[in-house]
Design an enzyme around this catalytic site. Structure first.
Site: not given
Lengths: 540, 540
Positions: B185, B435
């Site tokens: 990846t 968040k």
């Protein structure tokens, strides 16, 4: 070098959860004789949890066997899903076994609990006293009271047993090679032999059923599952349906052509699977009572060879394509499927469709001759079919009949040929083929050739010992009432229909061909009659 | 209780043999810039045997890694099949890696042999001296002579190496959990991480690709495989094609809209797979140069979210349905596919089709919040997507980045929500989500809302530390040339578009949003600029 992939186990507990969660509104309709009673995958999931709690309470832990003696209905489907998902082993009992065979398989598998259809209770109850390991009988349909159980056996009502129990269950983690289900083959000789499917084999087989080279089930399908759930796992359709969300129609005990036609009219399924006999019966019924059945996008026929005329009738008169497939209990059962190759059109496509079909990637096949050597895939050479793959049996339960396995391959007992591009045509059973001078003569082909004569009602061919050729064919002929024909005339009739070296020298005329309980030629009895010198034979 | 099923190993050696034998006449067309050069599965099987003999001679035994640095073409397909089937490990090298990353992955995997496309040789040759384990370079297309190899490295011509070798090979028996292929990846941070696929994972994934709930490949299909074979295994299409006999069209290096349109006109594929950028480019090209592409029964889009407008354009203007799918290198890559449920029609079906899709039975999913708890599948609750299954990575090669795994599940790094019936919508990357007071705010949703203002050219949103809420969003706005807008006006504009508690208090205006090499917002640089106090911020 190891891969970095998760060592994730293929498990029917996952399958149950998946179907319920992703396809909760997929439907299951059970025919009642007049209309269907309906449920959904979501409701089946909740009932399966209740059944699991009930079975745990009855002492079903670890890999105990739970028998089912049931028609195709929602309760049987709940058993199909619950028993393996809780880590136990589903044992489907064939309701058509001879009584002594039924007792044998229940005792051999050591079934602890058996779920029995209320309508089948009388049939089951007669053998119950001889079933030594059964402790609990669960009866569906409110007929539990009708059973006077032997001592040591408790009888329960299925519905009452489930009632009020929690609708969730902590399904266990399961190793994929564990037993999930078992089914006995009902051979004509010896005791039935157990085939034990694994979670892995059922998972892979379910994927295959939904692949484009097989049955192509989708969540837009509604599958009429006629092939019994007590026979060859209903061709894997219930599990495949839970994998992709296919709605199901289950005919319960209503398997006659009339009720099947009614179910078609009422439920309009898009797909159906059954043996040729069912389709033949339906065809006759439809021809007398026309009905549109074009809602069926395709029907699959297996279990024995589909007559081409029947395939044409469904396609040409009813606009329903018939897909021919081959398999057996030992192959889960999907072995081959007769989708023609892309380039074949018209008559050529039909010729491929008449065959038993092509093998999917997970099923390897070979044809083996008398010397144990492979014969080529040339569309002509004949050998016994052997298969290998992750959903093919490698042995029988308890090691029965080891001769059916050859270097890790399953000997199917079928004899046939394969085209270079992998299409199988079965020509005979291995035990019936005539082995003449190293070559094999198909008894079935000879029988068909003789029966084409207008004066012949029936003809059965067996191999009889021959000093020079090992075996040569003997033809037993039943002459049609009011007709007359001699062996010489029949030989002349065959002369341009079979190869010269296959032309039978031995002929006998009989009043009837002995038959098995399911109506097939009983060649064993014919061979015995010949061995005992009871046949009056003309030799050429 | 053990099952009696054969312990048959899923192996790409079987897959190669199956495809060649059953589908020998299926075609593989490689685009040359003007027309295709064609071969068949049968010929590929014979070339694969030759390649296997050649690689054995070059010392490829056991599980050595063989790299490929190639476009999508017949030779790359031969490598795809041969290298795993002979028991070695195919290592696809992404030709778009940064030079130091390319060197890293070759050395990390210890590639012994690398097959290189002639047209890519200059790109590869520059890094070759730093590749410490490479002993042989095999060059396709007759360009071998162009490489001046470092000492210890031998250069071969692919065609000459294969020429005259035997066209059959004794493919070995392979344990299904053995490594078959690996792919790194290319994350934006740190070294690339290796994902090692097994024979088992590739086999199961190939079955899934041909299942009705996925791409439905058949032997009547001709698949245009645009998604690179050096990236996420080309979505598994080459292997799936060999499983069912799908013909393939491989575009080689011709990936611009013009050549793709030409390939479509010439080869008339029935199926194609590519990332949204390719389809967007093709759409623009087709709008300017109309062409009938209705021979495409379906195209699949994945790699990043498919814009709904593009899906509609293909379907409504070109009669080509677009199937949206989600996956990643770590998921083989098939993770979810957006086929709508059977009951959804019209607009409702479209809403399902815009999602990342539904999970097949073999892929389990859950959404995890900050506390490590599962959030419900209610179509609203947001969490990080974690997945589990037999073709999902359980670790990286060499144990890199263990934080990406959680109790045996893969943390995808994607944040999203799932409907009760299992349809996934991704809303953000986990590292970009803001968040705030225990709730998550999607940076992507805010960006889209701000960019809907006519005066805004671009907007990027990052979370910045907040004493009371942990994090709050900061919006970096690029104003469209010739336009003017204030932060106050943009806040007012957002007021009826996002929940009140999500409304950003921090705004900054920038000349441009920093971008990564592939053109995505580089939020890491934006965060650094904020941390260093380089942004001029308006607070509310």
């Amino acid at each position: 070098m190891l891969s970095t992939m998760q060592d994730d186990q293929l498990s029917l507990a996952h399958l149950l959860r998946h179907g319920v969660r992703m396809h909760g509104d997929s439907e299951v309709a059970t025919w009642t004789g007049s209309g269907s009673r309906k449920t959904t995958f979501d409701r089946i999931g909740r009932r399966s949890a209740q059944l699991a709690h009930a079975l745990r309470e009855l002492g079903v832990t670890a890999d105990q066997r739970v028998g089912t003696f049931m028609w195709n209905n929602a309760e049987h489907l709940e058993c199909y899903l619950t028993i393996p998902a809780m880590g136990a082993v589903l044992h489907t009992l064939n309701i058509r076994l001879f009584p002594e065979q039924l007792v044998f398989v229940v005792n051999d598998a050591q079934d602890h609990v058996v779920v029995v259809d209320g309508s089948l209770l009388p049939l089951f109850a007669r053998q119950l006293p001889e079933m030594t390991t059964v402790r609990h009988v669960i009866v569906t349909g409110g007929a539990a009271g009708a059973l006077d159980a032997p001592s040591g056996v408790t009888v329960h009502s299925y519905d009452e047993l489930l009632d009020g129990r929690p609708e969730t269950f902590e399904w266990p983690e399961i190793e994929e090679r564990s037993a999930a289900a078992m089914c006995y083959t009902s051979g004509t000789t010896g005791d039935p032999k157990g085939v034990v499917y694994s979670h892995r084999s059922i998972w892979l087989h379910s994927m295959q059923v939904c692949m484009t080279d097989s049955m192509r089930l989708t969540d837009a399908d509604k599958a009429l599952v006629i092939v019994p759930m007590f026979h060859a796992m209903s061709w894997g359709m219930p599990y495949a349906a839970f994998m992709v969300g296919t709605s199901m129609v289950l005919p319960d005990r209503f398997l006659q052509p009339g009720p099947i036609a009614e179910i078609l009219a009422e439920e309009k399924p898009t797909f159906a699977g059954a043996v040729p006999t069912i389709w033949q019966g339906l065809l006759q019924h439809l021809d007398a009572n026309p009905q549109d059945i074009s809602h069926l996008r395709e029907v699959v026929v297996g279990g024995s060879a589909a007559p081409p005329a029947m395939m044409h009738a469904f396609e040409e008169r009813y606009d329903v394509p018939v897909l021919h497939a081959w398999g057996m209990t030992e192959t889960s059962p999907l072995g081959s499927v007769a989708r023609p190759p892309k380039a074949a059109k018209g008559e050529e496509a039909w010729r491929y469709r008449y065959t038993q079909g092509r093998f999917p990637a997970s099923v390897r096949a070979r044809l083996i001759d008398d010397n144990g050597d492979e014969v080529p895939w040339d569309g002509e050479s004949v050998g016994e079919l052997e298969v290998k793959g992750p959903w093919i049996t490698g042995s029988y339960y308890g090691g029965a009949d080891p001769d059916k396995f050859h270097d890790g391959w399953l000997r199917t007992g079928d004899v046939g040929k394969i085209t270079p591009n992998g299409y199988l045509t079965l020509t005979d059973r291995a035990k019936d083929v005539i082995k003449s001078g190293g070559e094999w003569i198909s008894s079935v082909d000879l029988e068909n050739a003789v029966m084409a004569h207008p004066a012949v009602a029936e003809a059965a061919v067996i191999g009889v010992p021959d000093e020079k050729w090992d075996e040569r064919p003997l033809v037993a002929v039943v002459v049609r009432e009011g007709e007359q024909v001699t062996a010489e005339e029949l030989r002349t009739f065959l002369a341009d229909k079979v190869a010269k070296w296959q032309l039978p020298e031995h002929w006998t005329f009989v009043d009837e061909v002995p038959k098995t309980s399911v109506g097939k030629f009983d060649k064993k009895r014919l061979r015995a009659a010949h061995a005992e010198g009871k046949l009056d034979i003309a030799h050429f």
